[in-house]
Each structure stands twice: as structure tokens, then as C-alpha cells.
Design a protein around this motif. Structure first.
Motif, mmCIF file in Angstrom:
data_model
loop_
_atom_site.group_PDB
_atom_site.id
_atom_site.type_symbol
_atom_site.label_atom_id
_atom_site.label_comp_id
_atom_site.label_asym_id
_atom_site.label_seq_id
_atom_site.Cartn_x
_atom_site.Cartn_y
_atom_site.Cartn_z
ATOM 1 N N UNK A 167 0.544 -1.164 0.286
ATOM 2 C CA UNK A 167 0.160 -0.299 0.234
ATOM 3 C C UNK A 167 0.569 1.135 -0.155
ATOM 4 N N UNK A 168 0.454 2.309 -0.983
ATOM 5 C CA UNK A 168 0.857 3.833 -1.308
ATOM 6 C C UNK A 168 -0.006 4.481 -0.044
ATOM 7 N N UNK A 169 0.279 5.797 0.617
ATOM 8 C CA UNK A 169 -0.928 5.924 0.843
ATOM 9 C C UNK A 169 -0.758 7.557 -0.542
ATOM 10 N N UNK A 170 -1.540 8.567 -0.822
ATOM 11 C CA UNK A 170 -1.119 9.491 -1.759
ATOM 12 C C UNK A 170 -0.403 10.119 -1.268
ATOM 13 N N UNK A 171 0.444 10.814 -2.162
ATOM 14 C CA UNK A 171 1.725 12.078 -1.456
ATOM 15 C C UNK A 171 0.361 13.280 -1.339
ATOM 16 N N UNK A 172 0.924 14.020 -0.767
ATOM 17 C CA UNK A 172 0.415 15.497 0.004
ATOM 18 C C UNK A 172 0.157 16.419 -1.250
ATOM 19 N N UNK A 173 -0.108 16.950 -1.855
ATOM 20 C CA UNK A 173 0.146 17.338 -3.281
ATOM 21 C C UNK A 173 -0.935 17.376 -4.239
ATOM 22 N N UNK A 174 -1.395 15.565 -4.476
ATOM 23 C CA UNK A 174 -2.143 14.629 -4.719
ATOM 24 C C UNK A 174 -3.464 15.201 -3.727
ATOM 25 N N UNK A 175 -3.342 14.658 -2.307
ATOM 26 C CA UNK A 175 -5.041 14.813 -1.877
ATOM 27 C C UNK A 175 -5.254 16.066 -1.836
ATOM 28 N N UNK A 176 -4.016 17.540 -1.672
ATOM 29 C CA UNK A 176 -4.329 18.877 -1.323
ATOM 30 C C UNK A 176 -5.111 18.888 -2.825
ATOM 31 N N UNK A 177 -4.993 18.698 -3.789
ATOM 32 C CA UNK A 177 -5.219 19.143 -5.281
ATOM 33 C C UNK A 177 -6.895 18.170 -5.593
ATOM 34 N N UNK A 237 -8.636 17.159 6.829
ATOM 35 C CA UNK A 237 -8.087 16.643 7.367
ATOM 36 C C UNK A 237 -8.585 15.967 8.513
ATOM 37 N N UNK A 238 -7.223 14.700 9.640
ATOM 38 C CA UNK A 238 -7.130 14.953 10.892
ATOM 39 C C UNK A 238 -7.079 15.520 11.558
ATOM 40 N N UNK A 239 -7.748 15.898 13.118
ATOM 41 C CA UNK A 239 -7.059 16.217 13.857
ATOM 42 C C UNK A 239 -5.633 16.203 14.748
ATOM 43 N N UNK A 240 -4.630 16.681 14.468
ATOM 44 C CA UNK A 240 -3.236 16.571 15.323
ATOM 45 C C UNK A 240 -3.405 16.223 16.929
ATOM 46 N N UNK A 241 -4.299 15.339 17.062
ATOM 47 C CA UNK A 241 -3.813 14.899 18.109
ATOM 48 C C UNK A 241 -2.241 13.895 18.571
ATOM 49 N N UNK A 242 -1.733 14.495 19.881
ATOM 50 C CA UNK A 242 -0.306 13.884 19.833
ATOM 51 C C UNK A 242 -0.969 12.582 19.242
ATOM 52 N N UNK A 243 -2.029 11.418 20.308
ATOM 53 C CA UNK A 243 -1.429 10.369 20.234
ATOM 54 C C UNK A 243 -1.640 10.028 18.418
ATOM 55 N N UNK A 244 -1.805 10.455 17.756
ATOM 56 C CA UNK A 244 -2.367 10.448 15.828
ATOM 57 C C UNK A 244 -0.404 10.398 15.869
ATOM 58 N N UNK A 245 0.426 11.277 15.986
ATOM 59 C CA UNK A 245 1.216 11.988 15.635
ATOM 60 C C UNK A 245 2.447 10.764 16.068
ATOM 61 N N UNK A 246 2.094 10.208 17.222
ATOM 62 C CA UNK A 246 3.278 9.786 17.613
ATOM 63 C C UNK A 246 3.470 8.912 17.217
ATOM 64 N N UNK A 247 1.479 7.936 16.106
ATOM 65 C CA UNK A 247 2.065 6.828 15.549
ATOM 66 C C UNK A 247 2.088 7.305 14.046
ATOM 67 N N UNK A 248 2.462 7.981 13.356
ATOM 68 C CA UNK A 248 1.470 8.255 12.200
ATOM 69 C C UNK A 248 3.237 7.530 11.516
ATOM 70 N N UNK A 249 3.201 6.806 10.551
ATOM 71 C CA UNK A 249 3.749 6.490 9.731
ATOM 72 C C UNK A 249 3.571 7.058 8.234
ATOM 73 N N UNK A 250 2.862 7.150 7.450
ATOM 74 C CA UNK A 250 3.157 7.980 6.324
ATOM 75 C C UNK A 250 1.462 8.280 5.961
ATOM 76 N N UNK A 251 1.476 9.430 4.779
ATOM 77 C CA UNK A 251 0.439 9.682 4.237
ATOM 78 C C UNK A 251 0.623 11.508 4.276
ATOM 79 N N UNK A 252 -0.640 11.913 3.905
ATOM 80 C CA UNK A 252 -0.886 13.055 3.905
ATOM 81 C C UNK A 252 -1.258 13.912 4.435
ATOM 82 N N UNK A 253 -0.772 14.021 6.602
ATOM 83 C CA UNK A 253 -1.631 14.534 6.575
ATOM 84 C C UNK A 253 0.042 16.206 7.102
ATOM 85 N N UNK A 254 -1.057 17.332 6.800
ATOM 86 C CA UNK A 254 -0.172 18.259 7.565
ATOM 87 C C UNK A 254 -1.049 18.736 8.332
#
Length: 344
Positions: free
Chosen positions: A222-232, A252-269
Motif C-alpha cells: 500500500x502506498x498513501x497518496x502524496x500530500x500534493x495529490x490529496x490537496x489537489x 483532514x484529521x485533527x493533530x492529536x498528539x497520540x495520532x502524530x506519535x503513531x503516524x507512519x506515512x500519508x498526507x497529513x499536514x
């Protein structure tokens, strides 16, 4: 240079209802299984929350409300997947605070395969105003790959049932799921528009440690969408929803600390919502101005556009300049419309 007629047109975003909404998160409560992408504990910042504790916390919170109309929403789980007794306990508590000067809007989040005509009638009779359905996609293939347990027909049928029950409809979408490409996403947007929801949430899919999606990602499956693609893709969808009168209430998802600590990849900003909204505004201006005779000498925009016009990192500057929109001729005002003065 000769000044010519000033064009005036509305900002495309529907007017947002300004109402304080109290969220009640019930992570995984009522969910029949765990979807490949989901970790509600990370996304809500809550661990193994007991329903009894959630009910008590809600009771305390409602008791502290100091007057004025507000809304209440149950999120993070499958509300209609809870036992009927638990649904009634939460709804009965909420009903004690209902009234013009108190709770005036009540919504619950659930799955398309956990609603039926009878349950929806019961919820409406208990004071529920809106059902938000975690549709994610209308593509049956994408839903199967993501382990959702229902197909596109069930998702669309659930939306129709919500409408038939006289309830407001919210649709939650997850672009970038396994097997989900841009054409399938645009079809999801088209099908969502056809269902005419009141509100939409867009959560581009990210990879969170400990989920089934993380295992697929680690194996290179699995490959997540690049940030640019997700924004477009999200920005274009936002404009489509705006122009159809559909309010986009989350990007987009809220930047909960628990999420950011476990975020591996994907178009989060952290500025994802701003980036998508900025693109939607730019596309709208291109649509309205590109066919006009003359060049922009002055433009007036609602003051709320001040943080979106130029784009995150000034991404919109070059495209706007091609329309004749530069910092020197931009004005922000208290009106809700956009006005443009052209010159020959």
C-alpha cells in the motif's frame, strides 16, 4: 486606462451555521470490527474509555454549560451499534438539556450498515437531528479492500434512508484508501453530490502504526497518496461541494498528539484544511475571471479570505498573478461577496 464595470459575485462557500458543538468521543464503541485504516484511540486521544465513564463525563460537561444554544455530537464509534439500552442512556441524558436556550442540535456518527428505517425513526423521536455516515467510499472494490463489510449500494441506500426519515445527512469520505485512485475519488464526489448531504467531512487516508494498513504499508502493498495529490483532489472536491450548497465541515484529521506519535506515512499536514480551501478559492477565481474582458485593477474579497487567498507558502501567487491579482490591488472588506474592477 479606462475603468469598466465592476463584477460582483458571491463567495462560493455556503454560509456556516455558527453553533457551538460539543463532541462526545466513544472510540470503537459499537463497531462490529476494526477497519484496516482505523485507530480511534490515536485519532481521539482517548484510550480504552468505558461507556459508563463517557456518560458520567458528558453529564458533568452538560451541567457546566452556562446558557446559550449549543449542539452535541457522538463520534468515534458506531452509535447505532451500541446496545439499545446504551443508546437510550446517552440520548435520555441529552434530552434533559434540550430547548431553545440549550441543546438545539444533536447528531450521531455511525456506519451505513448499522442503520435501518426503524432505528432512524427511533433516533429522530429521541431528538436526533443529523446522522453522519462513515461512508468512506462508494466503490465496492475499495470498501472490500478496506474491510468495511458493506458495498457501495448499501452506502448509498443508507444515505437515502436517512433522508427518508426526515433527518439531516452528513457523509464522511476517506480519499486514498487501498485501491482508491483519483478517478474513483472523483466518482465518490459525484455520487455524494447526487445524494445532496447537508455536510461533508474529508479525511485523506493516512497510515497509523498498529493498524492493518500499517502492515500493508510495511510489506510494500500500500502506498498513501502524496500530500500534493490529496490537496489537489480535496480542493477540487471542496469547490464542487461549495457550489452545490454542501458545507465542508472538516478537512483532514485533527493533530492529536497520540495520532502524530503513531503516524507512519500519508498526507497529513497541520495546514491541510487551509491548503485545500485555498486551492478551492483559487480555482473559483480562475473560473469566474478567466473569461472576462479586461484586466483586474482592484479586487475586494470577504475579510475571512485573508488567510486563504495567497495559499499556504504562497502557493497561489503565480496563478493569481496570471489573473491580474497581485498584492497591490487586493482589498478585504466586511461584505460577503467578491467584487472585481477591471480596466481595458
Amino acid at each position: 486606462m479606462t475603468k469598466i464595470f465592476s463584477h460582483r459575485f458571491p463567495h462560493p462557500e455556503p454560509v456556516q451555521k455558527r453553533l457551538k458543538l460539543l463532541p462526545v468521543f466513544l472510540p470503537f464503541a459499537g463497531c462490529p470490527s476494526r477497519c484496516v485504516f482505523c485507530d480511534q484511540h490515536a485519532q481521539t486521544g482517548l484510550g480504552g474509555l468505558r461507556l459508563e465513564d463517557a456518560l458520567e463525563a458528558l453529564r458533568d460537561r452538560l451541567a457546566r454549560e452556562d446558557g446559550g444554544a449549543f449542539g452535541l455530537g457522538f463520534f468515534g464509534g458506531t452509535f447505532t451499534g451500541l446496545s439499545l439500552a446504551w443508546q437510550e442512556r446517552f440520548l435520555e441524558l441529552a434530552s434533559r438539556f434540550a430547548g431553545p436556550g440549550g441543546l438545539v442540535h444533536l447528531r450521531v456518527s455511525t456506519r451505513p450498515d448499522r442503520v435501518d428505517a426503524e432505528s432512524l425513526r427511533r433516533l429522530r423521536g429521541s431528538g436526533v437531528s443529523m446522522i453522519e455516515l462513515g461512508v468512506q467510499s462508494f466503490s465496492s472494490a475499495v470498501l472490500a479492500t478496506s474491510g468495511r463489510g458493506y458495498d457501495g449500494a448499501v452506502a448509498a441506500g443508507a444515505c437515502d434512508m436517512v433522508r427518508a426519515a426526515g433527518l439531516e445527512l452528513g457523509i464522511q469520505l476517506l480519499p486514498g484508501l487501498p485501491g482508491h485512485d483519483a478517478p474513483l475519488w472523483r466518482e465518490d464526489v459525484r455520487r455524494t453530490l447526487a445524494l445532496a448531504p447537508d455536510v461533508v467531512r474529508i479525511y485523506p487516508c493516512v497510515v497509523v502504526r498498529g493498524t492493518g494498513l500499517a502492515a500493508l504499508y510495511d510489506r510494500g502493498e500500500y502506498a498513501p497518496w502524496p500530500l500534493e495529490t490529496a490537496v489537489q483532489e480535496s480542493g477540487r472536491a471542496v469547490l464542487d461541494f461549495w457550489q452545490a450548497g454542501v458545507r465542508v465541515i472538516r478537512l483532514g484529521l485533527a493533530g492529536e498528539p497520540g495520532l502524530l506519535e503513531r503516524l507512519l506515512a500519508g498526507p497529513w499536514h497541520p495546514a491541510f484544511g487551509n491548503m485545500a480551501r485555498s486551492l478551492a478559492l483559487r480555482l473559483y477565481l480562475e473560473e469566474r475571471l478567466s473569461g472576462l474582458a479586461g484586466r483586474v485593477s482592484r479586487i475586494f474579497l470577504p475579510s475571512r479570505c485573508g488567510g486563504e487567498l495567497w495559499g499556504h507558502g504562497r502557493d497561489n501567487v503565480e496563478a493569481l498573478a496570471r489573473l491580474g491579482i497581485v498584492r497591490e490591488n487586493v482589498n478585504f472588506w466586511s461584505e460577503t461577496d467578491i467584487a472585481v474592477e477591471l480596466e481595458e
